[in-house]
Design an enzyme around this catalytic site. Structure first.
Site, short mmCIF file in Angstrom:
data_model
loop_
_atom_site.label_atom_id
_atom_site.label_comp_id
_atom_site.label_asym_id
_atom_site.label_seq_id
_atom_site.Cartn_x
_atom_site.Cartn_y
_atom_site.Cartn_z
CG ASP A 54 -2.25 0.64 1.08
OD1 ASP A 54 -2.72 1.58 0.22
OD2 ASP A 54 -2.60 1.36 2.34
CG HIS B 9 -0.50 1.97 -9.13
ND1 HIS B 9 -1.07 1.62 -7.75
CD2 HIS B 9 -1.64 2.73 -9.41
CE1 HIS B 9 -2.09 2.31 -7.36
NE2 HIS B 9 -2.61 2.39 -8.28
CG LEU C 122 8.91 -16.85 -3.83
CD1 LEU C 122 8.78 -17.28 -2.22
CD2 LEU C 122 9.42 -15.46 -3.91
#
Ligand code: IPE
Ligand code: IPE
Ligand code: MG
Length: 260
Positions: A30, A47, A141
């Site tokens: 955020d 973004h 991962l």
């Protein structure tokens, strides 16, 4: 719907093993808009910068030995934003899926996307499927992107699917295991460490069920500024936590392997 692989014990039914490195890290990324505003840039520039940080955090988590990384990219409530911003986020998601997949695949990352995906453009849905199939055999991962995800959606969806597949459960009563196996992340243990950047201290409808015993870390750092040092700070904080899962400190000490 086929029953999905489910191998992890619930933190409320068994005490999980914990180590210095969180096995599963879940992040609410955020602060992109505020990062851009501070620079007199349009929100969407935040973004784009945020995507750069995603790249670095994926790399660093893999290097640190994290097994599962789950990133909240778009919530079920983010459709309420101005259409131009939503449109930009969709385009960014699509280009990221196309461009990043080669590097992720090369680095043995397994990618999954969770959320109510049928609301997305069919082209995006197709790219998601391709990316998941392409990386399905990777053993590094396990990266999960939560997109059009909501914790309440996940729970309702799980309960509804479970009851359709097993009508007898409505008589017998649902158990935790029944629900967990139909949630959107049956493949992962519950998160050990939750990180929210950007200063807010709320869940914003993220993984409501799975965060039952997760350590919650909040930082004022805005997501586009979240660098390796900031990540290491979160990990250092995590190492200091005493994860009791309902027990007392004294019990933990007497259970320690090197205690007399
Ligand atoms: C998080 O940053 C990214 C998404 C929700 C897609 P924000 O866009 O919420 O940034 P702030 O909170 O307005 O600064
Ligand atoms: C949460 O951030 C969702 C994502 C980061 C994808 P928001 O910015 O949407 O959360 P609120 O609205 O401040 O709670
Ligand atoms: Mg926000």
């Amino acid at each position: 719907m086929v029953k999905r692989l489910f191998t992890h014990r619930s933190s409320t039914q068994a005490i999980p093993e914990v180590g210095d490195i969180p096995r599963h890290v879940a992040i609410i990324m955020d602060g992109n808009g505020r990062w851009a505003n501070k620079r007199f840039l349009p929100r969407v520039a935040g973004h784009s910068q945020g995507l750069e940080v995603v790249r670095q955090v994926v790399k660093s988590c893999a290097e640190k030995g994290v097994e599962f990384l789950t990133l909240f990219a778009f919530s079920s409530e983010n459709w309420r934003r101005p259409p131009e911003e939503v449109g930009f986020l969709m385009k960014l998601f699509l280009t990221a899926l196309e461009k990043e997949i080669v590097r992720l695949d090369r680095n043995q990352v397994r990618l999954r996307v969770i959320g109510h995906l049928s609301a997305f453009d069919p082209v995006i849905q197709e790219k998601i499927k391709e990316a998941e199939i392409r990386t399905a055999g990777n053993t590094g991962l396990q990266l999960t992107i939560a997109a059009n995800y909501g914790g309440r959606w996940d729970l309702l969806n799980a309960v509804n699917q479970a009851l359709v597949a097993h009508p007898e459960w409505s008589q017998e009563g649902l158990t935790e295991d029944h629900i967990t196996q139909y949630l959107s992340m049956p493949f992962a243990p519950e998160p050990d460490l939750f990180i929210r950047t950007g200063g807010e201290q709320r869940m914003s409808n993220f993984l409501l069920w799975q965060l039952a015993y997760t350590e919650l870390y909040f930082t004022d750092t805005l997501w586009p500024d979240f660098d390796d040092q900031a990540l290491e700070q979160a990990f250092a904080w995590y190492r200091q936590r005493e994860r009791r899962f309902g027990r007392t400190s004294a019990q933990l000490e007497s259970d320690a392997p090197d205690s007399p």
